[in-house]
Design an enzyme around this catalytic site. Structure first.
Site, PDB file in Angstrom:
ATOM      1  N   ASP A   1       0.789  -1.247   0.000  1.00 25.34           N
ATOM      2  CA  ASP A   1       0.000   0.000   0.000  1.00 25.34           C
ATOM      3  C   ASP A   1       0.816   1.290   0.000  1.00 25.34           C
ATOM      4  O   ASP A   1       0.440   2.263   0.677  1.00 25.34           O
ATOM      5  CB  ASP A   1      -0.960   0.005   1.202  1.00 25.34           C
ATOM      6  CG  ASP A   1      -1.954  -1.144   1.175  1.00 25.34           C
ATOM      7  OD1 ASP A   1      -1.909  -1.945   0.222  1.00 25.34           O
ATOM      8  OD2 ASP A   1      -2.762  -1.255   2.115  1.00 25.34           O
TER       9      ASP A   1
ATOM     10  N   LYS B   1      -6.799  -4.748  -2.989  1.00 25.99           N
ATOM     11  CA  LYS B   1      -7.414  -5.457  -1.871  1.00 25.99           C
ATOM     12  C   LYS B   1      -8.430  -4.561  -1.162  1.00 25.99           C
ATOM     13  O   LYS B   1      -8.150  -3.387  -0.902  1.00 25.99           O
ATOM     14  CB  LYS B   1      -6.322  -5.919  -0.889  1.00 25.99           C
ATOM     15  CG  LYS B   1      -5.491  -4.790  -0.290  1.00 25.99           C
ATOM     16  CD  LYS B   1      -4.370  -5.385   0.540  1.00 25.99           C
ATOM     17  CE  LYS B   1      -3.559  -4.349   1.277  1.00 25.99           C
ATOM     18  NZ  LYS B   1      -4.290  -3.531   2.243  1.00 25.99           N
TER      19      LYS B   1
ATOM     20  N   LYS C   1      -7.652  -4.794   4.990  1.00 34.81           N
ATOM     21  CA  LYS C   1      -6.327  -4.450   5.485  1.00 34.81           C
ATOM     22  C   LYS C   1      -5.340  -5.563   5.141  1.00 34.81           C
ATOM     23  O   LYS C   1      -4.202  -5.303   4.778  1.00 34.81           O
ATOM     24  CB  LYS C   1      -6.361  -4.185   6.992  1.00 34.81           C
ATOM     25  CG  LYS C   1      -7.349  -3.091   7.416  1.00 34.81           C
ATOM     26  CD  LYS C   1      -7.125  -1.778   6.699  1.00 34.81           C
ATOM     27  CE  LYS C   1      -8.091  -0.690   7.184  1.00 34.81           C
ATOM     28  NZ  LYS C   1      -8.037   0.518   6.304  1.00 34.81           N
TER      29      LYS C   1
ATOM     30  N   CYS D   1      -2.077  -2.473   7.738  1.00 31.22           N
ATOM     31  CA  CYS D   1      -2.084  -3.412   6.614  1.00 31.22           C
ATOM     32  C   CYS D   1      -0.869  -4.326   6.579  1.00 31.22           C
ATOM     33  O   CYS D   1      -0.972  -5.476   6.143  1.00 31.22           O
ATOM     34  CB  CYS D   1      -2.242  -2.646   5.306  1.00 31.22           C
ATOM     35  SG  CYS D   1      -3.882  -1.903   5.170  1.00 31.22           S
TER      36      CYS D   1
ATOM     37  N   GLN E   1       8.262 -14.038  21.490  1.00 34.96           N
ATOM     38  CA  GLN E   1       7.914 -15.450  21.688  1.00 34.96           C
ATOM     39  C   GLN E   1       8.539 -16.339  20.598  1.00 34.96           C
ATOM     40  O   GLN E   1       7.905 -17.233  20.061  1.00 34.96           O
ATOM     41  CB  GLN E   1       6.390 -15.631  21.703  1.00 34.96           C
ATOM     42  CG  GLN E   1       5.686 -14.770  22.759  1.00 34.96           C
ATOM     43  CD  GLN E   1       4.199 -15.018  22.807  1.00 34.96           C
ATOM     44  OE1 GLN E   1       3.755 -16.077  23.238  1.00 34.96           O
ATOM     45  NE2 GLN E   1       3.434 -14.049  22.344  1.00 34.96           N
TER      46      GLN E   1
HETATM   47  N1  TIU Z   1      -2.625   0.368   4.288  1.00 36.62           N
HETATM   48  C1  TIU Z   1      -3.058   0.595   5.513  1.00 36.62           C
HETATM   49  O1  TIU Z   1      -2.356   0.378   6.501  1.00 36.62           O
HETATM   50  N2  TIU Z   1      -4.341   1.105   5.662  1.00 36.62           N
HETATM   51  C2  TIU Z   1      -4.732   1.931   6.683  1.00 36.62           C
HETATM   52  O2  TIU Z   1      -5.881   2.337   6.758  1.00 36.62           O
HETATM   53  N3  TIU Z   1      -3.773   2.280   7.602  1.00 36.62           N
HETATM   54  C3  TIU Z   1      -3.902   3.181   8.610  1.00 36.62           C
HETATM   55  O3  TIU Z   1      -2.970   3.266   9.413  1.00 36.62           O
HETATM   56  N4  TIU Z   1      -4.972   3.937   8.698  1.00 36.62           N
END
Ligand code: TIU
Length: 223
Positions: A26, A131, A134, A164, A204
């Site tokens: 992303d 996608k 997340k 994500c 862990q």
């Molecule tokens: N790609 C991703 O992490 N989407 C989110 O919405 N992240 C946030 O931290 N908001």
């Protein structure tokens, strides 16, 4: 041939570059530039901009070593049929998913904001996973691609660390992949959340996976 990153946390990460892929999560304008989804949620996006050169170095090294580079984008269909109302209506953002903003409709496929930042643009032929969630495995063909390519280990970069990236690493870990996160090629809007995520991934005995600096990953790929 097996490569090893001796300095990985919590212990050495051994992997076969021939069965390893890089997944870049992303790195889209909507999260990294002002006026997008991340900013609409109230976040300062500048820390995310700062990792772009490091992610670019990791992508270059992966390409040079022959690893598949897989890019993901969090985005929705223009009719929002793949966006649960629970996601769109959550909280009180300045702009909701699907609303028009300075980079087009927020988090909608095909809009400028949903594109990966130009410095990290996918090469022709590289897999790009759109996608709706997340995690990159949920409601996508990612598992099929990885099976077809014979992938067993995954190196992760991208944003945001605790949303994500972490969700996708957990999905991958449960599917049997060895997962390594490039510590300086991922970022969060919240420094404490990034630190906590790195710690909980490797706690862990690598319960979710490993972490290592990009330079150590590149040295192992180069060796
Ligand atoms: N790609 C991703 O992490 N989407 C989110 O919405 N992240 C946030 O931290 N908001």
């Amino acid at each position: 041939m097996i490569a090893t990153i001796d300095t990985a946390d919590p212990f050495a990460f051994a992997f076969d570059p021939g069965t390893t892929a890089l997944i870049v999560i992303d790195m889209q304008r909507d999260f990294i530039e002002p006026g997008g989804f991340g900013a609409a949620l109230g976040n300062d996006v500048t820390p995310l901009q700062a990792i772009v050169p490091t992610v670019a170095r990791l992508i270059s090294g992966a390409r040079a070593a022959g690893l598949p580079v897989i890019h993901t984008r969090e985005c929705h269909r223009p009719d929002l049929s793949d966006c649960p109302p629970a996601k769109r209506l959550r909280g009180a953002p300045v702009l909701r998913i699907g609303d028009p903003g300075p980079m087009g409709r927020i988090l909608i496929a095909g809009e400028p904001g949903a594109e990966i930042v130009p410095a990290l643009a996918p090469l022709p032929g590289e897999i790009v996973i759109d996608k709706p969630g997340k995690g990159a495995f949920h409601a996508t063909a990612l598992s099929d691609h990885l099976a077809r390519l014979g992938i067993r280990s995954l190196i992760f970069a991208g944003v945001t660390t605790e949303v994500c990236v972490q969700t996708t690493m957990r999905e991958a870990n449960d599917r049997g992949f060895d997962c390594l996160l490039a510590e300086d090629a991922t970022e969060s809007y919240f420094p404490a959340f990034k630190a906590a995520t790195l710690a909980m991934i490797r706690a862990q005995g690598a319960i979710v996976g490993w972490t290592a600096p990009t330079t150590a990953i590149l040295e192992a790929l180069d060796a």
